[in-house]
Scaffold this motif. Structure first.
Motif, mmCIF file in Angstrom:
data_model
loop_
_atom_site.group_PDB
_atom_site.id
_atom_site.type_symbol
_atom_site.label_atom_id
_atom_site.label_comp_id
_atom_site.label_asym_id
_atom_site.label_seq_id
_atom_site.Cartn_x
_atom_site.Cartn_y
_atom_site.Cartn_z
ATOM 1 N N ARG A 1 1.916 -8.994 -2.698
ATOM 2 C CA ARG A 1 1.923 -10.431 -2.412
ATOM 3 C C ARG A 1 0.955 -11.194 -3.293
ATOM 4 N N LEU A 2 0.019 -10.497 -3.875
ATOM 5 C CA LEU A 2 -0.979 -11.159 -4.715
ATOM 6 C C LEU A 2 -0.353 -11.582 -6.040
ATOM 7 N N PRO A 3 -0.736 -12.739 -6.579
ATOM 8 C CA PRO A 3 -0.160 -13.192 -7.850
ATOM 9 C C PRO A 3 -0.498 -12.240 -8.992
ATOM 10 N N GLY A 4 0.521 -11.854 -9.743
ATOM 11 C CA GLY A 4 0.324 -11.005 -10.913
ATOM 12 C C GLY A 4 0.200 -9.534 -10.615
ATOM 13 N N VAL A 5 0.420 -9.091 -9.371
ATOM 14 C CA VAL A 5 0.312 -7.685 -8.994
ATOM 15 C C VAL A 5 1.720 -7.158 -8.736
ATOM 16 N N GLY A 6 2.098 -6.126 -9.505
ATOM 17 C CA GLY A 6 3.414 -5.518 -9.352
ATOM 18 C C GLY A 6 3.338 -4.186 -8.645
ATOM 19 N N PRO A 7 4.470 -3.511 -8.496
ATOM 20 C CA PRO A 7 4.479 -2.213 -7.793
ATOM 21 C C PRO A 7 3.587 -1.165 -8.444
ATOM 22 N N LYS A 8 3.563 -1.100 -9.780
ATOM 23 C CA LYS A 8 2.727 -0.100 -10.439
ATOM 24 C C LYS A 8 1.253 -0.319 -10.109
ATOM 25 N N MET A 9 0.800 -1.555 -10.207
ATOM 26 C CA MET A 9 -0.599 -1.856 -9.888
ATOM 27 C C MET A 9 -0.900 -1.568 -8.424
ATOM 28 N N ALA A 10 0.041 -1.868 -7.533
ATOM 29 C CA ALA A 10 -0.192 -1.662 -6.107
ATOM 30 C C ALA A 10 -0.364 -0.180 -5.788
ATOM 31 N N HIS A 11 0.503 0.671 -6.324
ATOM 32 C CA HIS A 11 0.393 2.106 -6.046
ATOM 33 C C HIS A 11 -0.867 2.703 -6.674
ATOM 34 N N LEU A 12 -1.220 2.256 -7.865
ATOM 35 C CA LEU A 12 -2.451 2.761 -8.479
ATOM 36 C C LEU A 12 -3.683 2.271 -7.738
ATOM 37 N N ALA A 13 -3.668 1.029 -7.261
ATOM 38 C CA ALA A 13 -4.796 0.521 -6.480
ATOM 39 C C ALA A 13 -4.942 1.275 -5.163
ATOM 40 N N MET A 14 -3.840 1.615 -4.531
ATOM 41 C CA MET A 14 -3.923 2.391 -3.300
ATOM 42 C C MET A 14 -4.506 3.775 -3.570
#
Length: 424
Positions: A264-277
């Motif tokens: 939901r954050l601006p500029g954050v895609g699925p790849k960034m989300a999984h790596l951040a998790m």
């Protein structure tokens, strides 16, 4: 005289045919159609009315029971030699009983002697909630062998992602929520940017103060100068500011702990989300697929069908790749793509998978726009891109002035160094 004799004979015969059934018993008086009371046997009209009333009084359940019993008797006959049960049951008195429902034994086929078989009804239990349709588990034929060779080639852990990736860009002495925020910012800056450029930008941001409060208090011009070398830095300045404001307002300065909240954050895609998790929260929610993982997976044939974007590659990999490998596969293939399986002119001659890779020793030419198109190359800017996609949904071979194309000399030098390292 003869007529009198005939009458006498008839009168003598009639008592021999006297009916003993209750339906034909004599009554003292019978009302005729004209309304007069007459003696003798019942009239036809009176007999029909009594029969109809008698039929109405018969219990319909009892008749059904007779049919059911006869049917069950016919099914349970052991053979043609046994006496039929229906003949015996017809003389038994009718009793009002409830009809029993058919059980599983009633649906069994008849055994022998040419009797007609009943069709079996197959039913499935739906309480378990498990689909009975089995799906075929697909996996690449040589993926375990290829993965072992990639681990051997990556044993040195000396690729740029190993030293300057998102795991190395946060301040280890900062509070936990600040470290998680810095991991997210480094992932946002790394989109279509080399790890060396991202690490340099994060170093300047950390010196300035990479916290939610400091980012919101910094103007866009100052923030742009801090991250200037990264690709699409103007757009990323806007995304970092919007994300920081959203984190402070909704999450108290921390980042969400779910993929749904991160995307939901601006500029954050699925790849960034999984790596951040994986990096920030130490939770494996999916495979982080960037351009390297997307390219190598298609080259090795690790997908049932070729995919066109990283998100489709992620879904295809997660269908067959064991979950315990999801965290390792990202940095493993990213470093392999940075050193051996290059976007252009891959070093197939030194790759241990050259005999099993379906794309080995095949050139990967640069995709250039057609002449005359709006995105055609100009003399000053050979690769001109006007806008940046908000999510990483397409494979792009992005190059900027700070990221020059690899020359044949540098590729040859890199190939020689890799051969020497593998020989040792």
């Amino acid at each position: 005289m003869a007529a009198v004799c005939c009458s006498t004979r008839v009168c003598g015969v009639l008592p021999c045919f006297r009916m003993t059934s209750p339906y034909f018993s004599q009554s003292r008086s019978v009302v005729s159609r004209s309304g007069a009371h007459t003696g003798g046997r019942r009239s036809a009209a009176s007999l029909g009315s009594r029969l109809s009333r008698r039929r109405r009084n018969v219990d319909p359940v009892s008749s059904v029971e007779v049919k059911v019993e006869v049917e069950e008797a016919r099914i349970s006959e052991p053979g043609p030699s046994s006496a039929p049960l229906s003949a015996v049951r017809c003389h038994e008195p009718l009793q009002q009983t409830s009809v029993q429902p058919k059980t599983e034994t009633d649906t069994l086929p008849l055994s022998s002697h040419g009797r007609r078989r009943r069709q079996l009804k197959v039913e499935y239990d739906e309480d378990e909630g498990v689909s009975l349709v089995k799906t075929e588990h697909w996996e690449p034929p040589d993926w375990k062998k290829q993965l072992g060779f990639i681990r051997e080639m990556r044993s040195g852990r000396d690729a740029p992602v190993d030293n300057m990736g998102a795991e190395k860009c946060y301040d280890t002495d900062a509070p936990a929520h600040v470290r998680r925020f810095q991991v997210l910012v480094s992932l946002m800056l790394s989109s279509q940017t080399k790890d060396q450029v991202t690490a340099a930008a994060m170093q300047k941001l950390r010196a300035h103060g990479c916290t939610v409060e400091n980012i919101l208090s910094t103007d866009d011009e100052k923030l742009g100068k801090l991250i200037h070398p990264v690709g699409f830095w103007r757009t990323k300045v806007k995304y970092v500011k919007l994300t920081s404001a959203m984190l402070q307002e909704e999450f108290g300065g921390d980042i969400p702990n779910s993929v749904e909240g991160l995307v939901r954050l601006p500029g954050v895609g699925p790849k960034m989300a999984h790596l951040a998790m994986d990096i920030a929260w130490d939770q494996v929610s999916g495979i982080g697929v960037d351009t390297h993982v997307h390219r190598i997976s298609n080259r090795l044939g690790w997908l049932r069908k070729p995919t066109k974007n990283p998100e489709a590659t992620r879904k295809a990999l997660e269908e067959w790749l064991p979950r315990e490998l999801w965290s390792e596969i990202n940095w493993l293939l990213v470093g392999f793509g940075q050193q051996v399986c290059l976007p252009i002119n891959p070093l197939c001659s030194v790759c241990l998978n050259q005999h099993s890779c379906p794309s080995a020793h095949k050139n990967s030419p640069t995709k250039r726009p057609k002449a005359g198109s709006p995105h055609s190359a100009s003399p000053k800017s050979p690769f001109k891109t006007k806008t940046e996609p908000e999510l990483e949904c397409a494979f792009k071979d992005e190059r900027t002035k700070t990221e020059p194309l690899s020359s044949p000399v540098s590729s040859t030098t890199q190939r020689r160094r890799l051969k020497a390292k593998l020989n040792h």
